[in-house]
Scaffold this motif. Structure first.
Motif, PDB file in Angstrom:
ATOM      1  N   LEU A  53     -33.004  90.957 126.027  1.00 18.50           N
ATOM      2  CA  LEU A  53     -32.995  90.382 127.363  1.00 18.50           C
ATOM      3  C   LEU A  53     -32.467  91.397 128.369  1.00 18.50           C
ATOM      4  O   LEU A  53     -31.809  92.380 128.019  1.00 18.50           O
ATOM      5  N   TYR A  54     -32.775  91.139 129.627  1.00 18.34           N
ATOM      6  CA  TYR A  54     -32.351  92.060 130.691  1.00 18.34           C
ATOM      7  C   TYR A  54     -30.844  91.978 130.875  1.00 18.34           C
ATOM      8  O   TYR A  54     -30.282  90.888 131.002  1.00 18.34           O
ATOM      9  N   LEU A  55     -30.192  93.135 130.887  1.00 24.13           N
ATOM     10  CA  LEU A  55     -28.747  93.200 131.100  1.00 24.13           C
ATOM     11  C   LEU A  55     -28.498  93.881 132.435  1.00 24.13           C
ATOM     12  O   LEU A  55     -28.769  95.073 132.596  1.00 24.13           O
ATOM     13  N   ALA A  56     -28.033  93.128 133.405  1.00 23.54           N
ATOM     14  CA  ALA A  56     -27.808  93.675 134.747  1.00 23.54           C
ATOM     15  C   ALA A  56     -26.722  94.735 134.693  1.00 23.54           C
ATOM     16  O   ALA A  56     -25.695  94.548 134.044  1.00 23.54           O
ATOM     17  N   PRO A  57     -26.929  95.877 135.370  1.00 22.35           N
ATOM     18  CA  PRO A  57     -25.899  96.921 135.390  1.00 22.35           C
ATOM     19  C   PRO A  57     -24.729  96.514 136.263  1.00 22.35           C
ATOM     20  O   PRO A  57     -24.889  96.236 137.448  1.00 22.35           O
ATOM     21  N   GLY A  58     -23.542  96.467 135.669  1.00 21.83           N
ATOM     22  CA  GLY A  58     -22.348  96.123 136.449  1.00 21.83           C
ATOM     23  C   GLY A  58     -22.398  94.710 136.976  1.00 21.83           C
ATOM     24  O   GLY A  58     -22.976  93.805 136.384  1.00 21.83           O
ATOM     25  N   LYS A  59     -21.813  94.514 138.158  1.00 23.67           N
ATOM     26  CA  LYS A  59     -21.687  93.181 138.738  1.00 23.67           C
ATOM     27  C   LYS A  59     -22.580  92.986 139.956  1.00 23.67           C
ATOM     28  O   LYS A  59     -22.477  91.996 140.662  1.00 23.67           O
ATOM     29  N   ASP A  60     -23.471  93.937 140.217  1.00 22.27           N
ATOM     30  CA  ASP A  60     -24.235  93.911 141.454  1.00 22.27           C
ATOM     31  C   ASP A  60     -25.220  92.750 141.529  1.00 22.27           C
ATOM     32  O   ASP A  60     -25.546  92.286 142.624  1.00 22.27           O
ATOM     33  N   ASP A  61     -25.722  92.285 140.382  1.00 24.49           N
ATOM     34  CA  ASP A  61     -26.732  91.229 140.402  1.00 24.49           C
ATOM     35  C   ASP A  61     -26.143  89.822 140.344  1.00 24.49           C
ATOM     36  O   ASP A  61     -26.882  88.841 140.339  1.00 24.49           O
ATOM     37  N   VAL A  62     -24.831  89.720 140.293  1.00 20.70           N
ATOM     38  CA  VAL A  62     -24.203  88.389 140.241  1.00 20.70           C
ATOM     39  C   VAL A  62     -24.373  87.690 141.588  1.00 20.70           C
ATOM     40  O   VAL A  62     -24.136  88.277 142.650  1.00 20.70           O
ATOM     41  N   ARG A  63     -24.786  86.438 141.555  1.00 22.28           N
ATOM     42  CA  ARG A  63     -25.012  85.679 142.795  1.00 22.28           C
ATOM     43  C   ARG A  63     -23.675  85.143 143.313  1.00 22.28           C
ATOM     44  O   ARG A  63     -23.151  84.144 142.836  1.00 22.28           O
ATOM     45  N   ARG A  64     -23.153  85.838 144.301  1.00 19.37           N
ATOM     46  CA  ARG A  64     -21.821  85.503 144.828  1.00 19.37           C
ATOM     47  C   ARG A  64     -21.734  84.092 145.381  1.00 19.37           C
ATOM     48  O   ARG A  64     -20.706  83.423 145.256  1.00 19.37           O
ATOM     49  N   GLU A  65     -22.811  83.623 146.019  1.00 20.68           N
ATOM     50  CA  GLU A  65     -22.764  82.320 146.689  1.00 20.68           C
ATOM     51  C   GLU A  65     -22.607  81.161 145.714  1.00 20.68           C
ATOM     52  O   GLU A  65     -22.240  80.046 146.119  1.00 20.68           O
ATOM     53  N   ARG A  66     -22.844  81.392 144.436  1.00 22.94           N
ATOM     54  CA  ARG A  66     -22.748  80.312 143.452  1.00 22.94           C
ATOM     55  C   ARG A  66     -21.426  80.330 142.674  1.00 22.94           C
ATOM     56  O   ARG A  66     -21.188  79.475 141.824  1.00 22.94           O
ATOM     57  N   LEU A  67     -20.586  81.322 142.972  1.00 25.58           N
ATOM     58  CA  LEU A  67     -19.325  81.445 142.247  1.00 25.58           C
ATOM     59  C   LEU A  67     -18.297  80.430 142.746  1.00 25.58           C
ATOM     60  O   LEU A  67     -18.273  80.059 143.918  1.00 25.58           O
ATOM     61  N   ARG A  68     -17.443  80.013 141.843  1.00 23.62           N
ATOM     62  CA  ARG A  68     -16.315  79.149 142.193  1.00 23.62           C
ATOM     63  C   ARG A  68     -15.021  79.894 141.893  1.00 23.62           C
ATOM     64  O   ARG A  68     -15.020  80.896 141.184  1.00 23.62           O
ATOM     65  N   GLU A  69     -13.934  79.388 142.437  1.00 23.60           N
ATOM     66  CA  GLU A  69     -12.643  80.038 142.212  1.00 23.60           C
ATOM     67  C   GLU A  69     -12.221  79.889 140.744  1.00 23.60           C
ATOM     68  O   GLU A  69     -12.531  78.887 140.106  1.00 23.60           O
ATOM     69  N   PRO A  70     -11.535  80.896 140.214  1.00 21.91           N
ATOM     70  CA  PRO A  70     -11.066  82.124 140.877  1.00 21.91           C
ATOM     71  C   PRO A  70     -12.076  83.274 140.885  1.00 21.91           C
ATOM     72  O   PRO A  70     -11.811  84.321 141.440  1.00 21.91           O
ATOM     73  N   ASP A  71     -13.277  83.039 140.256  1.00 17.46           N
ATOM     74  CA  ASP A  71     -14.247  84.126 140.186  1.00 17.46           C
ATOM     75  C   ASP A  71     -14.729  84.554 141.570  1.00 17.46           C
ATOM     76  O   ASP A  71     -15.019  85.732 141.801  1.00 17.46           O
ATOM     77  N   LYS A  72     -14.811  83.599 142.494  1.00 17.37           N
ATOM     78  CA  LYS A  72     -15.264  83.924 143.850  1.00 17.37           C
ATOM     79  C   LYS A  72     -14.356  84.978 144.476  1.00 17.37           C
ATOM     80  O   LYS A  72     -14.818  85.986 145.014  1.00 17.37           O
ATOM     81  N   THR A  73     -13.043  84.760 144.382  1.00 21.04           N
ATOM     82  CA  THR A  73     -12.093  85.728 144.936  1.00 21.04           C
ATOM     83  C   THR A  73     -12.111  87.028 144.152  1.00 21.04           C
ATOM     84  O   THR A  73     -12.010  88.112 144.730  1.00 21.04           O
ATOM     85  N   LYS A  74     -12.239  86.929 142.855  1.00 24.26           N
ATOM     86  CA  LYS A  74     -12.272  88.145 142.022  1.00 24.26           C
ATOM     87  C   LYS A  74     -13.416  89.053 142.448  1.00 24.26           C
ATOM     88  O   LYS A  74     -13.266  90.271 142.562  1.00 24.26           O
ATOM     89  N   TYR A  75     -14.585  88.476 142.716  1.00 30.51           N
ATOM     90  CA  TYR A  75     -15.732  89.284 143.137  1.00 30.51           C
ATOM     91  C   TYR A  75     -15.567  89.791 144.567  1.00 30.51           C
ATOM     92  O   TYR A  75     -16.080  90.864 144.908  1.00 30.51           O
ATOM     93  N   GLU A  76     -14.882  89.043 145.407  1.00 29.95           N
ATOM     94  CA  GLU A  76     -14.588  89.539 146.759  1.00 29.95           C
ATOM     95  C   GLU A  76     -13.721  90.792 146.682  1.00 29.95           C
ATOM     96  O   GLU A  76     -13.945  91.769 147.412  1.00 29.95           O
TER      97      GLU A  76
END
Length: 340
Positions: free
Chosen positions: A126-149
């Motif tokens: 399966l496709y493995l996204a490089p790093g965290k660039d492809d993560v959909r920020r708008e769907r994240l909830r805390e604490p992951d939302k802040t972690k990605y910010e």
């Protein structure tokens, strides 16, 4: 359960009525009344690039293998595929009270989840996204939302920073604080924590590249490179000075005198080091504009070092030529006096 969804598999419950499935879950929890958090929920998401091959059968196969590896066995569960997003994904809801009253462990679930997901991603190609660039920020909830910010802020600020102090300043402007861990009672730093919105994470939890050790090594390398470039520019400036002096000694009459037809020699701009005049073609220490240009694949440091060596060699050749010209002129004067 929603309009754009379909059930892939169910075990120990009777779909499709939600109230019936809920009651089935509640009945089984009576086997272990001391367990408080009795329901587990996992979302398995795949890249849109895998959508063409992600059939219901393949998604179910992967989900069931995921459950086995995670220890989610001998219990009730519901596996539902959602169709409301461009990326294929399904939701797994399971009873943490097993069929025999045993507890389905959630200890270290995030660590185990990451390991199992990577194994399955590699196994099924399966496709493995490089790093965290492809993560959909708008769907994240805390604490992951802040972690990605925090991750995005560090990644964006780091190329502009040469030291910890500069990084602290850049992050402070974005509402992010930095706190350090120290070795025992010493002032030697050994860890870093980033905080925002009431959450605090160690650098390695934000990203492995942002641990204290790796960031500190990054700043050390940046400072070494800065010092190295300063030395290179110093050498270039000195070479330019020597070249100009040698050029004046050999071609000092160029661009001077009363002749209206005499022109200034062509020159090349070397940035901070200033411009240099180019000698006539075929002259001693000849340097062309083409030679001074950066070659394909040549790093800035390699370019500076090469043209520095080129200018030094040209200056030495012009100095020798100037000495030889003076010697000939003196020889001619001496012969003229002898004739008189």
């Amino acid at each position: 359960m929603k309009e754009e969804s379909r059930i892939l598999e169910a075990e120990g419950i009777m779909p499709p009525e939600v109230k019936d499935m809920v009651q089935d879950f509640k009945d089984q929890t009576l086997l272990n009344p001391r367990l408080k958090n009795t329901v587990g929920h996992i979302s398995l998401s795949f890249s849109p690039k895998d959508a063409p091959r992600m059939t219901d059968a393949l998604m179910t196969q992967i989900a069931k293998e995921y459950m086995q590896k995670m220890g989610i066995t001998d219990t009730q569960y519901l596996l539902v595929r959602h169709l409301d997003q461009p990326h294929p994904h399904c939701h797994l809801v399971y009873n943490r009270v097993g069929n025999n009253g045993q507890t389905i462990s959630d200890k270290n679930i995030k660590i185990r989840n990451a390991k199992v997901c990577r194994e399955l991603t590699e196994k099924y190609g399966l496709y493995l996204a490089p790093g965290k660039d492809d993560v959909r920020r708008e769907r994240l909830r805390e604490p992951d939302k802040t972690k990605y910010e925090i991750y995005d802020a560090i990644k964006g600020s780091l190329p502009k920073c040469k030291s910890w102090n500069e990084l602290e300043g850049k992050l402070k402007e974005q509402g992010i604080g930095i706190r350090y861990k120290y070795c025992g009672n010493t002032d030697r730093k050994q860890g870093v924590l980033f905080s925002k919105n009431g959450f605090e994470f160690s650098g390695s939890k934000i990203d492995r590249a942002f641990s204290f050790t790796k960031l500190d090594r990054h700043f050390t390398l940046v400072q070494q490179q800065t010092q190295h470039r300063a030395t290179l520019f110093g050498n270039l400036s000195a070479a330019v000075g020597n070249y100009r002096s040698a050029f004046a000694g050999l071609f000092g009459n160029m661009g001077r005198g009363g002749s209206s037809t005499r022109e200034e020699p062509p020159s090349v701009n070397l940035g901070k080091a200033g411009g240099i005049p180019l000698p006539p073609a075929g002259s001693p220490g000849g340097v062309s504009a083409e030679q001074l240009q950066r070659k394909p694949g040549e790093s800035p440091e390699e370019h500076i070092a090469r043209i520095t060596a080129l200018l030094d060699a040209a200056a030495a050749a012009m100095a020798i030529a100037a000495m030889e010209r003076r010697r000939r002129m003196e020889e001619q004067k001496r012969r003229a006096k002898m004739k008189i």
